[in-house]
Enzyme design. Structure first.
Site, PDB file in Angstrom:
ATOM      1  N   ASP A 120      37.699  66.955  63.701  1.00  0.00           N
ATOM      2  CA  ASP A 120      37.467  67.591  62.411  1.00  0.00           C
ATOM      3  C   ASP A 120      38.421  66.989  61.384  1.00  0.00           C
ATOM      4  OD1 ASP A 120      36.941  70.313  60.717  1.00  0.00           O
ATOM      5  OD2 ASP A 120      39.067  69.800  60.703  1.00  0.00           O
ATOM      6  N   ASP A 137      32.279  66.757  58.050  1.00  0.00           N
ATOM      7  CA  ASP A 137      33.649  66.463  58.485  1.00  0.00           C
ATOM      8  C   ASP A 137      33.914  66.833  59.944  1.00  0.00           C
ATOM      9  OD1 ASP A 137      33.572  69.181  58.080  1.00  0.00           O
ATOM     10  OD2 ASP A 137      35.626  69.299  57.344  1.00  0.00           O
ATOM     11  N   GLU A 138      32.860  67.008  60.728  1.00  0.00           N
ATOM     12  CA  GLU A 138      33.045  67.305  62.151  1.00  0.00           C
ATOM     13  C   GLU A 138      32.066  66.476  62.981  1.00  0.00           C
ATOM     14  OE1 GLU A 138      33.718  71.889  62.931  1.00  0.00           O
ATOM     15  OE2 GLU A 138      32.241  71.547  61.373  1.00  0.00           O
TER      16      GLU A 138
HETATM   17 MG    MG Z   1      37.349  70.228  58.179  1.00  0.00          MG
END
Ligand code: MG
Length: 417
Positions: free
Chosen positions: A9, A104-105
Site C-alpha cells: 500500500d 495505491d494497493e
Molecule cells: Mg494508501
C-alpha cells in the site's frame, strides 16, 4: 504448496506523489484537493498534515481552519494513474503475479520469487526502497499465506509500524489478529459491526472461535435465512481462509469489456425469456470492469434474431452521462437499446459491450455519497464470488429456465472466471 502473498500500500499516495514533484514543500503540510472550493473534499493528506489534524474526506475549508499553512494542491489523476502503473512495473520485476486492488494497493504472489530474491521480508524491503527512490511513495507491506491475511496485515499492523512491514500467518493470527475489535476485520462496515455487537460478538476471535454451524445459526437468527453465505464469508475471513488467487491485472491491454452468448433457437422469444439472460450478461460485464478497475461510458448491444425464414441482426451503442460499472445503470441502457432495435423474432445471439473506458479512481472526485455506497456493495458481492464461485450469489431471475448462470458456471469450472 504454501503461498506467500503481499499487499503493498502506498502511504498518503496522492500527497506523496505531489511532495515528490514539489521538493520545496518537503517540510510543509500538504493536502490534495481543489484549493478554489472550500466546500470540496480533501482526497489525501501527507503525514505532516495528518499530524496537524487534517483528515481525508473532510472539507478543504475545515482542513485550512485547523492547519492555516496547509498547502492544497489540485489533484492530477492522470499522473497518479501513471505512477501507479510505474509501481506495478517495479513489482513485476519481482513476480509476474501482480494484481492491482486500488490505485495505491496491489497484491503480489511472491511464492516463486523467494528462491531468487530472498525472504518475503527482504523482498518487501527491496520493494520499499525501489518504489521510494523512483516515486517518493513509501510502501507498507503486509505478508501472509492468503490475500485476506496480507490485506489485514497491512491495514491493522504494517501501517502502524515504523518499518512498514508485517507478517500475519497461522502462527500469530490467534495472538495478534483475534484480539482486535470486529470492525477491524476486512469488509466489516458499521452496519455489520452493529449486528455483531448486538450478537455479543466484540472481537475477530469471537467469530473465529465459534463453530461455523453455530455462527451461521446465530447470524440467521439476527439477519434472516439468506445470511448463510455472509456467515461463511466472515467466518473464513476471521480465520484467514481465502483460496482466491492473485490474478495479474489487465490494465494496459483492455480496450473493451464484453460478454455474449449464442442461443438455442426458439427458446428466447419474449422479453420475459430474454431479460434474465440479459441481466446475467450485464452482471458479468460489470464484475469484470470492477475487477480491472475500469468504468465505461459507452454501452453497446448486439443481437441476431430469426423466425426460421427471415433473419436480422443489429449492433448499436449509446453514451451515458458519466462512466459506470454499476449493474442498474448499465442494465437500463442495455434494455433500452435492445427494445428500440429488436424486431421481435426469436433471438439466436446476444452480446453487450462496455467501452470508452477510464480508470475508476476518478469517480471519487465526485464523491456522490449514494453511488459510493452502491460501489462498495457491488465490490463486496464480487469478493464473495471470488471466494465461493460465480453462483455463490445470484439474482432470483437466474432461477428462470432461460437463465444460464448455473450451466455457465459449471462449464467454466465456476470459480474465478
Ligand atoms: Mg494508501
Amino acid at each position: 504448496m504454501r503461498r506467500v502473498i503481499m499487499l503493498a500500500d502506498g502511504q498518503s499516495f496522492y500527497a506523496s506523489v505531489e511532495k515528490a514533484a514539489h521538493p520545496e514543500y518537503r517540510d510543509k503540510p500538504v493536502a490534495v484537493g481543489d484549493p478554489a472550493r472550500k466546500s470540496g473534499i480533501i482526497l489525501a493528506a501527507c503525514p505532516i498534515a495528518k499530524a496537524r489534524g487534517v483528515t481525508t474526506a473532510e472539507r478543504v475549508g475545515e482542513a485550512q481552519a485547523k492547519c492555516p499553512d496547509l498547502v492544497v494542491i489540485r489533484p492530477r489523476m492522470a499522473t497518479y494513474i501513471a505512477v501507479s502503473l510505474l509501481i506495478t512495473e517495479i513489482y513485476e520485476s519481482f513476480t509476474d503475479q501482480v494484481e492491482p486492488y486500488s490505485i495505491d494497493e496491489q497484491f503480489l504472489d511472491v511464492t516463486g520469487s523467494i528462491a531468487l530474491f530472498g525472504t518475503a521480508e527482504e523482498i518487501a524491503r527491496q520493494i520499499q526502497t525501489r518504489v521510494h527512490l523512483s516515486t517518493g511513495v513509501w510502501s507498507r507491506v503486509g505478508i501472509g499465506p492468503t490475500k485476506i491475511l496480507a490485506k489485514m496485515a497491512t491495514d491493522n499492523f504494517a501501517k502502524k509500524r515504523l518499518e512498514g512491514i508485517y507478517t500475519l500467518s497461522n502462527d500469530n493470527i490467534e495472538s495478534d489478529l483475534w484480539p482486535l475489535p470486529v470492525y477491524r476485520m476486512f469488509m466489516v462496515a458499521s452496519r455489520m459491526s452493529g449486528h455483531f455487537m448486538r450478537m455479543g460478538i466484540r472481537t475477530i476471535g469471537d467469530i473465529a472461535r465459534l463453530d461455523l454451524g453455530e455462527f451461521k445459526q446465530r447470524l440467521r437468527y439476527r439477519m434472516g435465512r439468506q445470511s448463510d453465505i455472509q456467515a461463511e464469508y466472515y467466518w473464513q475471513t476471521a480465520r484467514g481462509i481465502d483460496p482466491s488467487p492473485v490474478v495479474a491485472g489487465m490494465r494496459s491491454q483492455v480496450k473493451v469489456i464484453n460478454n455474449g452468448r449464442a442461443l438455442k433457437w426458439n427458446l428466447y422469444k419474449t422479453i420475459e425469456d430474454i431479460e434474465p439472460l440479459m441481466i446475467e450478461l450485464v452482471i458479468e460485464v460489470c464484475r469484470r470492469a470492477r475487477k480491472y478497475g475500469y468504468m465505461g461510458r459507452v454501452i453497446g448491444v448486439g443481437a441476431a434474431e430469426t423466425d426460421g425464414s427471415r433473419s436480422f441482426h443489429f449492433g448499436r451503442q449509446m453514451s451515458l452521462m458519466r462512466p459506470t460499472y454499476l449493474e442498474h445503470e448499465v442494465g437500463s441502457a442495455v434494455k433500452k437499446l435492445f427494445l428500440e432495435h429488436w424486431q421481435g423474432m426469436p433471438l439466436t445471439q446476444l452480446h453487450i459491450t462496455l467501452t470508452g473506458l477510464s480508470g475508476d479512481e476518478t469517480y471519487q472526485l465526485d464523491l456522490f455519497e449514494d453511488r459510493e455506497k452502491l460501489i462498495r456493495c457491488a465490490k463486496t458481492i464480487d469478493a464473495i464470488k471470488d471466494r465461493f464461485g460465480l453462483t455463490a450469489m445470484i439474482r432470483a431471475s437466474s432461477l428462470q429456465k432461460t437463465a444460464q448462470a448455473f450451466e455457465r458456471a459449471a462449464q467454466i469450472g465456476g470459480h474465478w472466471a
